[in-house]
Design a protein around this motif. Structure first.
Motif: not given
Length: 381
Positions: A279-285, A303-304, A342-344, A377-380
């Motif tokens: 829902d947050v991702l949809a709002e960002l889009l 992203l989740v 995280t999305a950014e 993204a540096g999450l590996d």
């Protein structure tokens, strides 16, 4: 023409090129032109002999030696003969059938003129091949249901077996979850919470309580499973991947999601957070739909998964009275900020990989590209 005019002693051998004799252990004439019998595998051994067996019996196919199904049937006949005839039926046609009783009302011998295999040739051919190496007493442990048809009943059987592929519903791995103890326990747990947990395919009619289905539970649990790689989560995004996981309940992938530690509360938390993040991702889009932000629409589950890496997912299934249980209600309030941050990071990573504003939906949904984005993204780690 009465091909078998005289009664004969039961034999386990062909009477002539155009005839075959079957001794039954149980026989019932269910209709005009139709007999239903219980027959040991040894009675069918040899019916499929000869290079012309399929043509002589008018079978639809030759023996499919390399099929996975026939390999499994062979394993059953060798190792579990009592299970060989439990599923399925052999259907034989004949120009004429004569019943020779053996003194009992429900058994005897069937003499078949010009036998035809309407359905079940693969079993007949397999039995014929293995009869040379398996002793008769072993074959006698395999008992099959055999239907013999003549006349109009034969024509109907031919037509419907030729059409059977149109209305057959083959079993899938999901259908076997009904036998899985973890699933049965989860149903009970959800029921105590007055929620529904469904793992059967198909439409469920009538009113029922709100709840969850095993498809969404599998994906949500995989997205929130501990670990630094998204491979398992990515497999659960499609039905084919989920079916492969469900195929092996003893395998590591299934057990990583559903084992003795899995709780209904954990599934509820994972699904709730999954929905909240999406829902947050949809709002960002909606706020900024252009250019690289299409990543949020094209690969939302990535992203989740990335947001979940920042949550105490190792304690997802802690009971509510467990002192180690996280305060999920408070954490849920933090999800919007965490998701935006995280999305950014991922949008910037996507911009670095695709600096000219080209976004390719199919590509970013591939696991290999997920790995590239996670690394950038540096999450590996």
């Amino acid at each position: 023409m009465n091909f078998f005019a005289e009664p004969r002693e039961p034999m386990d051998a062909p009477l002539a090129r155009t005839g075959w004799r079957i001794r039954t252990t149980l026989l019932h004439r269910s209709d005009v032109g139709q007999w239903d019998a219980r027959v040991t595998a040894g009675q069918l051994a040899g019916l499929g002999e000869g290079a012309d067996a399929a043509a002589r019996l008018e079978a639809r196919r030759e023996y499919l030696a390399g099929s996975a199904q026939n390999r499994e049937l062979e394993r059953a006949l060798r190792e579990r003969p009592e299970a060989f005839g439990v599923v399925g039926r052999v259907v034989l046609g004949a120009d004429e059938v004569r019943w020779v009783p053996d003194g009992a009302r429900s058994s005897g011998t069937l003499d078949l003129l010009a036998p035809e295999c309407v359905d079940g040739y693969q079993r007949i051919a397999l039995i014929t091949r293995l009869a040379a190496e398996l002793p008769p007493e072993h074959l006698d442990l395999a008992v099959l249901d055999v239907r013999v048809v003549t006349g109009a009943a034969r024509d109907l059987a031919r037509a419907e077996h030729d059409r059977a592929h149109l209305y057959d519903n083959p079993a899938q791995p999901q259908d076997l979850l009904v036998r899985e103890p973890v699933m049965r326990r989860l149903v009970e747990e959800f029921d105590r919470d007055r929620r529904y947990f469904g793992f059967r395919r198909g439409e469920r009619r009538g009113p029922h309580r709100d709840g969850y289905y095993v498809c969404q539970a599998t994906t949500a649990l995989a997205l929130f499973a501990p670990g630094s790689r998204p491979d398992l989560a990515h497999r659960t995004l499609g039905d084919a991947g989920r079916q492969e996981i469900w195929r092996d309940p003893a395998g590591p992938d299934f057990r990583a999601l559903f084992d003795e530690r899995t709780r209904a509360t954990g599934i509820h938390i994972a699904v709730t957070f999954h929905r909240a993040i999406v829902d947050v991702l949809a709002e960002l889009l909606r706020e900024s739909p252009a250019h690289h932000r299409h990543l949020l629409e094209d690969a939302p589950d990535l992203l989740v998964w990335a947001v979940a890496r920042q949550l105490p997912v190792d304690r997802l299934h802690c009971g509510q009275w467990d002192p180690a249980a996280p305060q999920w209600d408070r954490i849920l309030d933090e999800v919007p900020v965490l998701t935006r941050r995280t999305a950014e990071r991922f949008v910037r990573a996507y911009e670095e990989l695709r600096p000219h504003g080209v976004h390719r939906k199919a590509e970013v949904r591939e696991l290999a590209y997920w790995h590239r984005l996670i690394e950038r993204a540096g999450l590996d780690g």
